[in-house]
Each structure stands twice: as structure tokens, then as C-alpha cells.
Enzyme design. Structure first.
Site, PDB file in Angstrom:
ATOM      1  N   THR A   5     -42.110 110.475  43.079  1.00 51.29           N
ATOM      2  CA  THR A   5     -43.332 111.451  43.039  1.00 51.29           C
ATOM      3  C   THR A   5     -43.846 112.164  41.937  1.00 51.29           C
ATOM      4  O   THR A   5     -42.743 112.378  41.380  1.00 51.29           O
ATOM      5  CB  THR A   5     -43.193 112.294  44.389  1.00 51.29           C
ATOM      6  OG1 THR A   5     -41.879 113.058  43.974  1.00 51.29           O
ATOM      7  CG2 THR A   5     -43.209 111.979  45.646  1.00 51.29           C
ATOM      8  N   VAL A  46     -44.695 115.207  40.583  1.00 53.69           N
ATOM      9  CA  VAL A  46     -44.114 116.465  40.385  1.00 53.69           C
ATOM     10  C   VAL A  46     -42.664 116.553  40.193  1.00 53.69           C
ATOM     11  O   VAL A  46     -42.050 117.067  39.177  1.00 53.69           O
ATOM     12  CB  VAL A  46     -44.652 117.484  41.373  1.00 53.69           C
ATOM     13  CG1 VAL A  46     -43.970 119.008  40.851  1.00 53.69           C
ATOM     14  CG2 VAL A  46     -46.088 117.696  41.488  1.00 53.69           C
ATOM     15  N   CYS A  47     -42.035 116.030  41.108  1.00 56.55           N
ATOM     16  CA  CYS A  47     -40.607 115.743  41.129  1.00 56.55           C
ATOM     17  C   CYS A  47     -40.108 115.161  39.862  1.00 56.55           C
ATOM     18  O   CYS A  47     -38.980 115.584  39.367  1.00 56.55           O
ATOM     19  CB  CYS A  47     -39.956 115.214  42.227  1.00 56.55           C
ATOM     20  SG  CYS A  47     -40.625 115.920  44.172  1.00 56.55           S
ATOM     21  N   THR A  48     -40.828 114.103  39.431  1.00 51.70           N
ATOM     22  CA  THR A  48     -40.440 113.386  38.217  1.00 51.70           C
ATOM     23  C   THR A  48     -40.331 114.452  36.939  1.00 51.70           C
ATOM     24  O   THR A  48     -39.427 114.459  36.008  1.00 51.70           O
ATOM     25  CB  THR A  48     -41.394 112.155  38.094  1.00 51.70           C
ATOM     26  OG1 THR A  48     -41.501 111.253  39.306  1.00 51.70           O
ATOM     27  CG2 THR A  48     -41.057 111.595  36.885  1.00 51.70           C
ATOM     28  N   LEU A  77     -37.436 116.870  37.229  1.00 48.67           N
ATOM     29  CA  LEU A  77     -36.088 116.338  37.013  1.00 48.67           C
ATOM     30  C   LEU A  77     -35.889 116.057  35.502  1.00 48.67           C
ATOM     31  O   LEU A  77     -34.814 116.270  34.975  1.00 48.67           O
ATOM     32  CB  LEU A  77     -35.785 115.092  37.971  1.00 48.67           C
ATOM     33  CG  LEU A  77     -35.510 115.513  39.355  1.00 48.67           C
ATOM     34  CD1 LEU A  77     -35.603 113.971  40.196  1.00 48.67           C
ATOM     35  CD2 LEU A  77     -34.349 116.232  39.614  1.00 48.67           C
TER      36      LEU A  77
END
Length: 214
Positions: free
Chosen positions: A43, A45-47, A50
Site C-alpha cells: 500500500t 502510504v505504508c511503503t 516504512l
């Protein structure tokens, strides 16, 4: 299960991760930690989150903070996603991502909010102290990436205020003035704790230079 609150013990768990099986309290040891959840692998935003966490590894390390992420996807998916994160964010993810495919940890930490999604975890973050108590909880909507400057700022504040009789004002950043807690009234003790002195704007609002953390 009721929601977790500040000061509650961080629930212990054992679960697979991108770096092998994790026993959380054993993994935590006597360190501070950040546990943060992601709605799903691959996804956007998560990428970015992290990747940013990985780039801030030195900042977390100098504060003695361990970092662990969580997604409900399996280990094999995490491994492929980490390749994407490293390639697109120009970094190397070296912290574990919990593979919570059976939602065990998500249920322990109340990460599934049915009115947002019946299956995906919300974007929550927990700061856990060395006694394994929860000291900060922030929950963001899935569409909004976290502010990691704010997370580091709060960790700075928690570590400072745990060690000294102070609190940090609004928008405080490390190195700026702090306030003496109202419960400290002994004049001799105040002089001992705050050799640089203070300014009493009001009897309850006493501003002093930030003490050294160590």
C-alpha cells in the site's frame, strides 16, 4: 476485549515476522520500543512510512528505541514488500514486520476497528517503555501517513520527563525550555534540581532551561 490505555502493560505475544518468530517481551528486553500497524502490504502510504522509519534508524538507536511494524499479511508477502520498500524508498529495512495473518496481535492491541474496516488494521502506533508499559497511543486514518518527527519528539519528552521533575510545553522540541511540575514545591530541592534557575510566570507556570537528559 477493552481498548488499551496509557499506563497499561503492553500485551505479550508470540508471532512470525519478516525476521523470524518474535516473542515480544523477550524481543523488547529493557529497551523503549515503537510498535506500529499497517492496513496491508503493498500500500502506498505504508511503503513511505516504512521507508522513513528505516531512514530514521540512527535517530531511534540513539534514543535506545527498538522498532517493530505489523501487517496482517503473511511472511512471504512481507519479504516481497520489503524488496519494494528498499527499491522505491532508497533504504534497507532491517527491523521486523510482524506477519499477523491470524489477527492474534491485532486483537490484543485493538487494531481492527470494524467501523473503519472489518479486516484491515488501522494505522495505530504505540510507544512502550522499558517496564513494558504503554506510554503513547496514536491512531491515524488509513489515508494519512504518520508524522515521525512528532513520534521522536514525544519519545524525547517521555525520556526527559521520566528522569526530571519537568513537563514539556506545547510544540516543545529537544533543547528548548521546559516547565517545572506543579507538585514540586520544596525550594531547596528546586534549587538543587534546577541550578540554572527558573522564571515564575505564574506560581504554577515555572519555566526553566531543559536539564541534561543523562
Amino acid at each position: 476485549m477493552p481498548s488499551l490505555r496509557l499506563g497499561d502493560p503492553a500485551p505479550d505475544f508470540e508471532q512470525e515476522s519478516s525476521l523470524g518468530r518474535i516473542r515480544s517481551h523477550e524481543w523488547l528486553g529493557n529497551k523503549w520500543a515503537v510498535l506500529f500497524s499497517h492496513p496491508a502490504d503493498f500500500t502506498p502510504v505504508c511503503t513511505t512510512e516504512l521507508g522513513l522509519t528505516s531512514k530514521l534508524s540512527d535517530e531511534f538507536a540513539k534514543r535506545g528505541v527498538k522498532v517493530i511494524a505489523l501487517s496482517v499479511d503473511p511472511v512471504e508477502s512481507h519479504a516481497k514488500w520489503i524488496e519494494d520498500i528498499n527499491a522505491t524508498q532508497h533504504t534497507t529495512v532491517d527491523f521486523p514486520i510482524i506477519a499477523d495473518a491470524d489477527r492474534k496481535v491485532s486483537l490484543l492491541y485493538d487494531l481492527i476497528h470494524p467501523n473503519a474496516s472489518a479486516t484491515a488494521t488501522v494505522r495505530s502506533l504505540f510507544v512502550i517503555d522499558p517496564t513494558k508499559k504503554i506510554r503513547l497511543i496514536i491512531t491515524y486514518p488509513a489515508s494519512t501517513g504518520r508524522n515521525f518527527d512528532e513520534i521522536l519528539r514525544v519519545i524525547d519528552s517521555l525520556q526527559l520527563t521520566d528522569s526530571h521533575s519537568v513537563a514539556t510545553p506545547g510544540n516543545w522540541k529537544h533543547g528548548e525550555d521546559v516547565v517545572i511540575v506543579p507538585s514540586l514545591q520544596d525550594a531547596d530541592l528546586i534549587k538543587q534540581k534546577f541550578p540554572k534557575g527558573y522564571v515564575a510566570v505564574r506560581p504554577y507556570l515555572r519555566i526553566t532551561p531543559q536539564p541534561n537528559l543523562h
